[in-house]
Design a protein around this motif. Structure first.
Motif, PDB file in Angstrom:
ATOM      1  N   UNK A  35       0.829  -1.203   0.000  1.00  0.00           N
ATOM      2  CA  UNK A  35       0.000   0.000   0.000  1.00  0.00           C
ATOM      3  C   UNK A  35       0.868   1.260   0.000  1.00  0.00           C
ATOM      4  N   UNK A  36       1.982   1.206   0.722  1.00  0.00           N
ATOM      5  CA  UNK A  36       2.906   2.350   0.740  1.00  0.00           C
ATOM      6  C   UNK A  36       3.513   2.579  -0.646  1.00  0.00           C
ATOM      7  N   UNK A  37       3.799   1.495  -1.354  1.00  0.00           N
ATOM      8  CA  UNK A  37       4.327   1.625  -2.714  1.00  0.00           C
ATOM      9  C   UNK A  37       3.278   2.245  -3.636  1.00  0.00           C
ATOM     10  N   UNK A 564       2.666  15.483   0.469  1.00  0.00           N
ATOM     11  CA  UNK A 564       2.514  14.055   0.199  1.00  0.00           C
ATOM     12  C   UNK A 564       3.723  13.268   0.697  1.00  0.00           C
ATOM     13  N   UNK A 565       4.909  13.759   0.426  1.00  0.00           N
ATOM     14  CA  UNK A 565       6.128  13.018   0.748  1.00  0.00           C
ATOM     15  C   UNK A 565       6.412  12.996   2.244  1.00  0.00           C
ATOM     16  N   UNK A 566       6.035  14.041   2.949  1.00  0.00           N
ATOM     17  CA  UNK A 566       6.223  14.033   4.404  1.00  0.00           C
ATOM     18  C   UNK A 566       5.388  12.911   5.023  1.00  0.00           C
ATOM     19  N   UNK A 567       4.153  12.755   4.552  1.00  0.00           N
ATOM     20  CA  UNK A 567       3.320  11.651   5.032  1.00  0.00           C
ATOM     21  C   UNK A 567       3.890  10.300   4.640  1.00  0.00           C
ATOM     22  N   UNK A 570       6.873   9.336   6.774  1.00  0.00           N
ATOM     23  CA  UNK A 570       6.426   8.829   8.069  1.00  0.00           C
ATOM     24  C   UNK A 570       5.956   7.374   7.937  1.00  0.00           C
ATOM     25  N   UNK A 571       5.258   7.071   6.843  1.00  0.00           N
ATOM     26  CA  UNK A 571       4.762   5.708   6.631  1.00  0.00           C
ATOM     27  C   UNK A 571       5.910   4.720   6.498  1.00  0.00           C
ATOM     28  N   UNK A 572       6.897   5.034   5.633  1.00  0.00           N
ATOM     29  CA  UNK A 572       8.027   4.127   5.439  1.00  0.00           C
ATOM     30  C   UNK A 572       8.871   3.996   6.712  1.00  0.00           C
ATOM     31  N   UNK A 573       9.009   5.086   7.460  1.00  0.00           N
ATOM     32  CA  UNK A 573       9.769   5.026   8.716  1.00  0.00           C
ATOM     33  C   UNK A 573       9.071   4.108   9.715  1.00  0.00           C
TER      34      UNK A 573
END
Length: 587
Positions: A35-37, A564-567, A570-573
């Motif tokens: 989902x993150x991808x 978008x990228x800040x969120x 956070x998701x990938x971290x």
């Protein structure tokens, strides 16, 4: 990279319920990464998608061992020896043209599942517990073979890396091991064809391979020395020739596969293998996300620099304009001094004939007071206009050059990596700004711009003048205002008709004429300053608006992407934390 020795897995056995829980949790984690991808966008590489799909698909399948190595290193012979029969074709040229899955079957059966993937059933007891995969050589002349090998490695639960004793650990093998390390796979190293070496040479080759493998993998994997050819010969003998089988080194390897890789160990490796893939993919796209954020931070800084330049330009323009207004003031002051001198010299009894003759008075006023004031005012204002046009053009050129440099700054780094549509869209917007600026600059005709600005100033000033627009040039328009002073001067004629009052009123009329001239010049100065400042402000705002309008699409892109990228960061971290926590739980 999985670094735990196999023995550590035997500390605590997992119940079936615990295994199911781990599998369900791992599947959920892989789904979250998927989902993150999706959030990352269309730039996800197909290899990573396929690896993730393969991991999910194989979670509840048999343990998967992948045998990899250069062509002609003896992979097929090695597997035939392990299975105890001539199951796979052998030869001195690349014989494996597809990935071959070896699975248990009551009868030998071979089928092509899809292009590049073959399934071979064989009744070997070992295959009841695991699936073995034979791959094309990593240095195959037919490059499609190598691609198939590289694409299948992510699915492996264990990689058996086969190198040949006659050319141990080649450069292509080193490169391939680095790929295996990136995917976090457990590796077992097998050195084949040891029958061509003496015992001393075998030890030397083993030490050489061990040192280089350890350097690449940053750990010491299991290492076996075998002669697959002798082992196969021993298996094909009626009595198995146990002594030859032991001497071939295959007995130790068979023990490792059957006994060391027990059910508990295989399960834990099967869990850790997808975690290695998950870790690699998550780290990769976290890094790509952070790289994009870094680029956007620089873009934001660049846009802020542009805005600072625009603000500075606006402030400097107003300050520098005062110099040009001062030049116009000096012309008006000169005219005032001439006018006052004219009044002192003309409004006196000795010049009574000139005062009575209105035409002569007017001619003298124009010659002595106005003179070349027309030209001087026009020259000063034209100089101001040229300066203003040049400043606007120079600003646009500077901003355009800045944007072009910004467009090139990350071109090499972003394009060709996980840049994809992000890099393309960013580049396209920057180039669009540059092209729009170039078009605006190309259309910026200095002479036309100056003429238009001069016309606007003249029209505005004349519209407020009591004389209207009758003269040519702004200087002439302004000077027409001063002719009204003559009304005050010629008013002396009426006063002089009253006998006996001429001597009394003449000094007053002189003071009145000088005051009228001073008032008129102040009036023109105020009106002209106000109009010129307004035109300078209008011209400045128009230029700044055009530049900001050109930058607006890029600014919107930067802000939207940043949010978008800040969120996503956070998701990938969070996913990285979950992966490490899950790994420790399994280990």
């Amino acid at each position: 990279m999985i670094s735990l020795p196999f023995g550590l897995f035997r500390r605590r056995r997992l119940t079936t319920a615990q295994q199911d829980t781990l599998l369900n949790n791992l599947e959920a984690l892989l789904n979250q990464i998927d989902a993150a991808l999706d959030q990352f966008g269309p730039d996800v590489e197909a290899t990573d998608r396929n690896a993730l799909v393969g991991c999910r698909a194989s979670l509840r399948e048999l343990f998967l061992i992948v045998v990899a190595g250069e062509f002609n290193s003896g992979k097929s012979t090695f597997l035939n020896a392990l299975l105890g029969a001539q199951v796979l074709p052998e030869g001195v040229t690349p014989t494996t043209d597809a990935i071959t899955l070896l699975k248990y079957g009551d009868e030998p059966f071979d089928e092509l599942i899809e292009p590049g993937l073959r399934l071979h059933h064989y009744p070997a007891e070992m295959l009841r517990q695991l699936t073995v995969v034979d791959t094309p050589g990593t240095n195959a002349v037919i490059r499609q073979h190598e691609r198939l090998t590289r694409d299948f490695i992510p699915r492996a639960d264990l990689v058996i890396f086969l190198t040949s004793a006659d050319r141990p650990f080649t450069e292509s093998e080193r490169t391939f091991l680095e790929l295996i390390k990136d995917w976090g796979k457990k590796v077992v190293v097998v050195i084949n064809k040891i029958d061509i070496l003496t015992p001393a040479e075998q030890e030397q080759v083993a030490q050489f391979v061990r040192e280089h493998v350890n350097r690449v993998l940053e750990q010491s994997p299991e290492l076996f020395l075998v002669s697959a050819r002798r082992a196969l010969q021993a298996r094909q003998q009626p009595d198995h020739e146990l002594e030859q089988w032991q001497a071939s080194g295959m007995a130790a390897f068979e023990h490792f596969v059957v006994d060391t890789l027990d059910e508990e160990t295989r399960f834990r490796l099967k869990i850790l293998s997808p975690l290695g893939v998950a870790r690699r993919i998550t780290e990769k796209y976290l890094a790509a996300t952070e790289s994009r954020l870094a680029t956007l931070r620089d873009d934001v800084y660049a846009l802020e620099q542009i805005e600072r330049q625009l603000t500075l330009f606006h402030d400097e323009l107003k300050q520098d304009a005062e110099y040009h207004l001062g030049e116009i003031d000096r012309v008006l002051t000169t005219m005032q001094e001439r006018g006052e001198q004219f009044c002192d010299d003309t409004i006196r009894l000795s010049r009574i004939r000139d005062l009575v003759d209105g035409n002569r008075l007017r001619t003298a006023f124009e010659q002595e007071v106005i003179g070349d004031i027309y030209q001087q005012i026009d020259q000063r204002i034209q100089k101001l206009i040229d300066w203003l046009v040049e400043k606007n053009l120079r600003l646009q050129q500077n901003i355009d050059e800045f944007i072009q440099q910004r467009a090139l700054a990350y071109r090499d780094q972003m394009l060709g990596q996980v840049g994809g549509s992000f890099a393309y869209n960013r580049q396209a917007l920057l180039e669009h700004i540059g092209q729009a600026a170039q078009t605006a600059i190309a259309r910026y005709n200095r002479e036309t711009e100056a003429q238009q600005l001069a016309g606007e100033i003249q029209s505005s000033v004349a519209a407020t003048a009591i004389t209207g627009v009758g003269a040519v040039g702004l200087g002439a328009t302004l000077v027409a205002l001063f002719h009204t002073v003559l009304l005050d001067i010629t008013g002396i004629l009426a006063a002089l008709t009253v006998a006996g009052l001429g001597l009394a009123i003449l000094p007053a009329k002189r003071r009145q004429a000088k005051e009228s001239l001073r008032k008129k010049i102040d009036e023109v100065r105020t009106r002209l300053h106000a109009e010129l400042r307004q035109q300078i402000e209008r011209q400045s705002e128009q230029t700044l608006h055009q530049i900001r309008e050109r930058n607006a699409p890029f600014m919107r892109f930067v802000r939207a992407q940043q949010e978008h990228l800040i969120g996503l960061q956070r998701t990938f971290s969070d996913l990285m934390v979950a992966i490490e926590k899950f790994s420790k739980q399994v280990e």
